[in-house]
Motif scaffolding. Structure first.
Motif, mmCIF file in Angstrom:
data_model
loop_
_atom_site.group_PDB
_atom_site.id
_atom_site.type_symbol
_atom_site.label_atom_id
_atom_site.label_comp_id
_atom_site.label_asym_id
_atom_site.label_seq_id
_atom_site.Cartn_x
_atom_site.Cartn_y
_atom_site.Cartn_z
ATOM 1 N N GLY B 304 1.599 32.992 50.159
ATOM 2 C CA GLY B 304 0.420 33.186 49.321
ATOM 3 C C GLY B 304 -0.791 33.392 50.199
ATOM 4 N N CYS B 305 -1.919 32.848 49.775
ATOM 5 C CA CYS B 305 -3.140 32.953 50.564
ATOM 6 C C CYS B 305 -3.007 32.042 51.772
ATOM 7 C CB CYS B 305 -4.348 32.549 49.712
ATOM 8 S SG CYS B 305 -5.871 32.467 50.651
ATOM 9 N N SER B 306 -3.223 32.581 52.970
ATOM 10 C CA SER B 306 -2.996 31.752 54.156
ATOM 11 C C SER B 306 -4.011 30.622 54.255
ATOM 12 C CB SER B 306 -3.023 32.611 55.420
ATOM 13 O OG SER B 306 -4.190 33.391 55.437
ATOM 14 N N PHE B 307 -5.056 30.678 53.472
ATOM 15 C CA PHE B 307 -6.089 29.641 53.531
ATOM 16 C C PHE B 307 -5.843 28.527 52.509
ATOM 17 C CE2 PHE B 307 -10.589 28.244 52.671
ATOM 18 C CZ PHE B 307 -10.762 27.618 53.890
ATOM 19 N N HIS B 308 -4.834 28.664 51.641
ATOM 20 C CA HIS B 308 -4.745 27.713 50.520
ATOM 21 C C HIS B 308 -4.524 26.273 50.972
ATOM 22 C CE1 HIS B 308 -0.191 28.061 50.559
ATOM 23 N NE2 HIS B 308 -0.360 26.772 50.363
ATOM 24 N N THR B 309 -3.946 26.091 52.197
ATOM 25 C CA THR B 309 -3.693 24.711 52.649
ATOM 26 C C THR B 309 -4.976 23.931 52.874
ATOM 27 O OG1 THR B 309 -3.570 25.582 54.897
ATOM 28 C CG2 THR B 309 -1.489 25.219 53.754
ATOM 29 N N ARG B 310 -6.095 24.634 53.062
ATOM 30 C CA ARG B 310 -7.334 23.932 53.368
ATOM 31 C C ARG B 310 -8.422 24.233 52.344
ATOM 32 N NH1 ARG B 310 -8.744 25.722 59.284
ATOM 33 N NH2 ARG B 310 -9.843 23.747 59.450
ATOM 34 N N GLU B 321 0.876 34.009 45.621
ATOM 35 C CA GLU B 321 0.515 35.417 45.744
ATOM 36 C C GLU B 321 -0.566 35.600 46.803
ATOM 37 O OE1 GLU B 321 -1.476 38.796 42.924
ATOM 38 O OE2 GLU B 321 -0.631 37.015 41.954
ATOM 39 N N ARG B 322 -0.304 36.543 47.721
ATOM 40 C CA ARG B 322 -1.298 36.791 48.768
ATOM 41 C C ARG B 322 -2.425 37.651 48.201
ATOM 42 N NH1 ARG B 322 -1.309 36.422 53.974
ATOM 43 N NH2 ARG B 322 0.913 36.187 54.301
ATOM 44 N N PRO B 323 -3.666 37.177 48.292
ATOM 45 C CA PRO B 323 -4.776 37.980 47.769
ATOM 46 C C PRO B 323 -5.053 39.168 48.700
ATOM 47 C CG PRO B 323 -5.607 36.018 48.850
ATOM 48 C CD PRO B 323 -4.112 35.911 48.878
ATOM 49 N N LEU B 325 -7.617 42.318 50.052
ATOM 50 C CA LEU B 325 -9.052 42.576 50.190
ATOM 51 C C LEU B 325 -9.479 43.494 49.055
ATOM 52 C CD1 LEU B 325 -10.017 43.456 53.884
ATOM 53 C CD2 LEU B 325 -10.981 41.632 52.487
ATOM 54 N N ARG B 326 -10.461 43.091 48.290
ATOM 55 C CA ARG B 326 -10.956 44.026 47.285
ATOM 56 C C ARG B 326 -12.472 44.013 47.300
ATOM 57 N NH1 ARG B 326 -11.948 40.635 42.870
ATOM 58 N NH2 ARG B 326 -11.387 38.577 43.608
ATOM 59 N N GLU B 327 -13.025 45.080 46.801
ATOM 60 C CA GLU B 327 -14.470 45.241 46.868
ATOM 61 C C GLU B 327 -15.099 44.557 45.670
ATOM 62 O OE1 GLU B 327 -15.407 49.292 47.483
ATOM 63 O OE2 GLU B 327 -17.337 48.864 48.420
ATOM 64 N N VAL B 328 -15.825 43.465 45.930
ATOM 65 C CA VAL B 328 -16.424 42.736 44.821
ATOM 66 C C VAL B 328 -17.825 43.245 44.505
ATOM 67 C CG1 VAL B 328 -15.089 40.630 45.103
ATOM 68 C CG2 VAL B 328 -17.174 40.951 46.433
ATOM 69 N N ALA B 329 -18.456 43.829 45.485
ATOM 70 C CA ALA B 329 -19.753 44.474 45.301
ATOM 71 C C ALA B 329 -19.737 45.632 46.290
ATOM 72 C CB ALA B 329 -20.873 43.485 45.616
ATOM 73 N N PRO B 330 -20.602 46.626 46.138
ATOM 74 C CA PRO B 330 -20.533 47.752 47.071
ATOM 75 C C PRO B 330 -20.595 47.288 48.525
ATOM 76 C CG PRO B 330 -22.064 48.212 45.294
ATOM 77 C CD PRO B 330 -21.622 46.793 45.113
ATOM 78 N N GLY B 331 -19.564 47.609 49.272
ATOM 79 C CA GLY B 331 -19.533 47.261 50.698
ATOM 80 C C GLY B 331 -19.159 45.824 50.978
ATOM 81 N N HIS B 332 -18.879 45.047 49.950
ATOM 82 C CA HIS B 332 -18.553 43.635 50.149
ATOM 83 C C HIS B 332 -17.101 43.392 49.758
ATOM 84 C CE1 HIS B 332 -20.045 39.199 49.635
ATOM 85 N NE2 HIS B 332 -18.937 39.300 50.344
ATOM 86 N N HIS B 333 -16.267 43.132 50.760
ATOM 87 C CA HIS B 333 -14.831 42.976 50.523
ATOM 88 C C HIS B 333 -14.435 41.528 50.717
ATOM 89 C CE1 HIS B 333 -14.051 47.402 50.783
ATOM 90 N NE2 HIS B 333 -15.215 47.325 51.420
ATOM 91 N N VAL B 334 -13.621 41.024 49.798
ATOM 92 C CA VAL B 334 -13.173 39.637 49.885
ATOM 93 C C VAL B 334 -11.695 39.583 49.547
ATOM 94 C CG1 VAL B 334 -13.479 37.286 49.026
ATOM 95 C CG2 VAL B 334 -15.438 38.808 49.153
ATOM 96 N N ALA B 335 -10.962 38.742 50.270
ATOM 97 C CA ALA B 335 -9.557 38.526 49.931
ATOM 98 C C ALA B 335 -9.425 37.145 49.334
ATOM 99 C CB ALA B 335 -8.689 38.659 51.188
ATOM 100 N N CYS B 336 -9.686 37.049 48.011
ATOM 101 C CA CYS B 336 -9.585 35.761 47.340
ATOM 102 C C CYS B 336 -9.334 36.040 45.867
ATOM 103 C CB CYS B 336 -10.873 34.948 47.526
ATOM 104 S SG CYS B 336 -10.784 33.316 46.768
ATOM 105 N N HIS B 337 -8.401 35.259 45.264
ATOM 106 C CA HIS B 337 -8.099 35.451 43.855
ATOM 107 C C HIS B 337 -9.240 34.997 42.962
ATOM 108 C CE1 HIS B 337 -4.107 36.613 44.758
ATOM 109 N NE2 HIS B 337 -3.738 35.436 45.236
ATOM 110 N N LEU B 338 -10.037 34.048 43.466
ATOM 111 C CA LEU B 338 -10.960 33.346 42.594
ATOM 112 C C LEU B 338 -12.348 33.955 42.532
ATOM 113 C CD1 LEU B 338 -9.838 29.840 43.844
ATOM 114 C CD2 LEU B 338 -8.984 31.096 41.853
ATOM 115 N N ARG B 339 -12.664 34.852 43.496
ATOM 116 C CA ARG B 339 -14.041 35.358 43.526
ATOM 117 C C ARG B 339 -14.134 36.821 43.106
ATOM 118 N NH1 ARG B 339 -16.852 31.057 46.150
ATOM 119 N NH2 ARG B 339 -15.406 29.386 45.743
#
Lengths: 297, 339
Positions: B304-310, B321-323, B325-339
């Protein structure tokens, strides 16, 4: 390796030099022990080159009436069992001892550096093969190895040099490989790779010069050992053949039989060997320091 | 719609930056180091030092790459420089794919990218003079005439703020900051477009850090250099970067322009990193966001997400599920299911 601008270096060190001689004098003041070593070596090299001019007797001519003659005004260091002048034999012996010492050290050291550098730098199967070969060479004591080689090659000056140099390969290969292993991980090697330098050139220009310090110390120590091995080989009839004077054989031939009755046969060749070993060690330490920019300050 | 758009956009807007190809373009970069075990040196597993990293850097732009020790920042730098071979992915320099070029074919492209290392002590050969070190790239790339090379070296010395008299000095005669200047001069010698700076100031005193950073920024302005600037010091990265990418366990978890990332971090890891930056004012109350535990091993990254342990917000989905990278705002990419 950087070409050392000695003039700039000397000026920086505060030397007021305008000629080669004053530069030499500066080094002598800065490295007094090295200067002593250089003087000793210069003396022996001089003796080796001008042997006929500084001796009165032929080193090979025997004279039964002078057998075991004590040191006297005519024969400064006495005569050996066959009545040969010991002083002449030591002076002529310098040719053989220096040829064997310097020749074998350079040859063995050179091959050792080549093996050590390439096996340490390139690693992989080359390293594996080279190191097993070195293991085999090193599994026999230095002297036994030299004996083995000398016995299979036959006694002559050339073969003595080759035999001893083969025995010397493992230690210099090991020393160079060990420093190469740590040097090749340093970032200046990576930086050289980043500018597109070829691996061979990196090994020669960046790695090799930095392995010099331990190598020079080893080399000067080996030079002494080489002369001693030559002594042993000659004693066993596998080294430089009779009647050519070799310090080692002069020493070892007489050590058992004449040490009580004619100690000059043991003392003087022994002194010559010690002096050369001592001189090379002093000179080697100074050369190492001079070649190292950090020591030069 | 496309036809009208084309018709209206015959001329690009004046203010838009020249839409030239990026200087460097990295796509899907991976570097797995095999783990050898036992007598037969079987491959027992892989250290996934870099796992699917993509970014591009435009001319004159600085991309900051941050993350904690062991997250693969330096491996990205070394792989990009082709100092180690990538396992997968592609590296394009000025549009040309250099990922699989052989040593000889790569050499001309090496002029375009140079690297500055963290440790200014081991990155200079102690037996060479500063001038020889800086002149060496020139020699390799065909400037063999020693007079011309010397002139160029003197020019480079001046550009990085070293005195011409120091050309014949040896590295040990310089301070850490000066040594890093020598490294910069060596990197500049071939007039590259991209300089990869792998923690270039981490080994320096704080006062010297500022000097070196300012020098790098001046050089960027003069020469339109692009930087990949790797650091773990967020203040430094904020100062020099235009855009920032945050790495965690071999992956980029968030990337955005500097202002957005520092004011509006989306990924919980970025939040925690920013919360850890010391603020030089004891009255400002800060949100405490301590991450529990250690970075998991890159040999066996969590599913899944490699950060979920912390991650303080982790949900069931994050463990499976591995999140991406998606564009949440123009030019701003995040790999997180929650944001």
């Amino acid at each position: 390796m950087s070409t050392v601008d000695f003039r700039a270096e000397l000026a920086k060190a505060g030397a007021n030099v305008d000629s080669r001689w004053s530069a030499l004098a500066f080094f002598a003041r800065r490295y007094p022990l090295g200067a002593i070593g250089a003087a000793i070596m210069a003396l022996f090299v001089f003796a080796a080159i001008f042997a006929p001019l500084i001796t009165l007797y032929d080193p090979l001519t025997t004279n039964a009436s002078l057998s075991l003659a004590r040191p006297s005004a005519a024969h400064w260091l006495g005569c050996d069992f066959m009545g040969r002048d010991v002083y002449s034999r030591i002076v002529y012996g310098a040719r053989i001892s220096l040829a064997v010492g310097i020749g074998a050290t350079l040859l063995g050291g050179g091959i050792g550096v080549l093996i050590g550098l390439s096996s340490g730098y390139f690693g992989g199967w080359l390293d594996l093969a080279a190191q097993r070969l070195i293991d085999i060479l090193q599994s026999l004591p230095l002297i036994v190895m030299a004996l083995l080689m000398a016995a299979s090659l036959g006694p002559s000056l050339h073969n003595t040099i080759i035999a001893i140099s083969i025995a010397l390969i493992p230690s210099s290969a090991r020393v160079v490989r060990a420093s190469t292993l740590s040097l090749r991980e340093l970032q200046f090697v990576e930086a050289a790779r980043a500018i597109g330098m070829s691996e061979v050139r990196i090994a020669v220009r960046h790695v090799l010069p930095n392995t010099l310090a331990p190598l020079i110390v080893l080399g000067t120590a080996q030079l002494g050992a080489t002369i001693l091995i030559e002594a042993t080989l000659s004693f066993l009839g596998l080294g430089v053949p009779e009647p050519h004077p070799s310090w080692g054989r002069m020493l070892s031939e007489s050590a058992a039989e004449y040490v009580r009755t004619a100690p000059w046969l043991v003392i003087f060749p022994g002194l010559a060997i010690s002096a050369v070993v001592f001189g090379t060690n002093l000179l080697g330490d100074a050369v190492r320091d001079i070649l190292d920019p950090r020591q030069r300050g | 719609m496309p036809s009208t758009a084309n018709a209206l956009n015959l001329r690009p807007p004046e203010s838009a930056p020249a839409a030239a190809a990026p200087v460097v373009e990295v796509a899907g970069l991976r570097k797995y180091f095999p783990l050898k075990k036992g007598l037969l040196r079987r491959t027992a597993g892989y250290v996934r030092a870099v796992d699917d990293v993509s970014f591009a850097i435009a001319r004159g732009e600085t991309l900051g790459l941050v993350g904690e020790s062991g997250c693969g920042k330096s491996t990205v730098a070394r792989t990009l420089m082709r100092l180690i071979e990538p396992t997968a992915g592609s590296i394009k320099i000025n549009g040309q794919d250099v990922t699989r070029l052989g040593k000889r074919a790569l050499r001309p492209h090496r002029r375009q990218m140079q690297i500055i290392f963290q440790d200014p002590f081991s990155s200079l050969n102690p037996r060479m003079t500063a001038g020889d070190i800086v002149g060496e790239p020139l020699k390799i790339h065909g400037l063999t005439q020693s007079r011309a090379r010397h002139e160029r070296v003197a020019e480079l010395f001046e550009q990085v703020g070293l005195r011409a008299q120091q050309i014949n000095s040896f590295p040990h005669q310089f301070s850490g900051g000066q040594r890093q200047r020598i490294c910069i001069a060596r990197a500049l010698a071939l007039s590259p477009q991209l300089i990869v700076a792998d923690e270039p100031v981490s080994a320096l005193d704080v006062s010297i850090q500022a000097q070196v950073i300012n020098l790098m920024m001046d050089l960027q302005r003069q020469k339109q250099l692009s930087y990949l600037f790797i650091a773990h010091d967020l203040a430094v990265v904020e100062h020099i970067s235009h855009r920032v990418a945050v790495m965690y366990l071999g992956r980029i978890v968030e990337y955005a322009d500097k202002a957005t990332l520092f004011t509006d971090p989306r990924h919980p890891y970025t939040e925690a990193l920013l919360a850890a930056v010391p603020v030089p004012n004891p009255r400002i109350a800060r949100k405490k966001l301590l991450l529990p535990g250690d970075v998991p091993s890159p040999v066996n990254p969590p599913p899944g997400c490699s950060f979920h342990t912390r991650c303080p917000y982790a949900e069931a989905r994050c463990r499976i599920e591995r999140p991406l990278l998606r564009e949440v705002a123009p030019g701003h990419h995040v790999a997180c299911h929650l944001r």
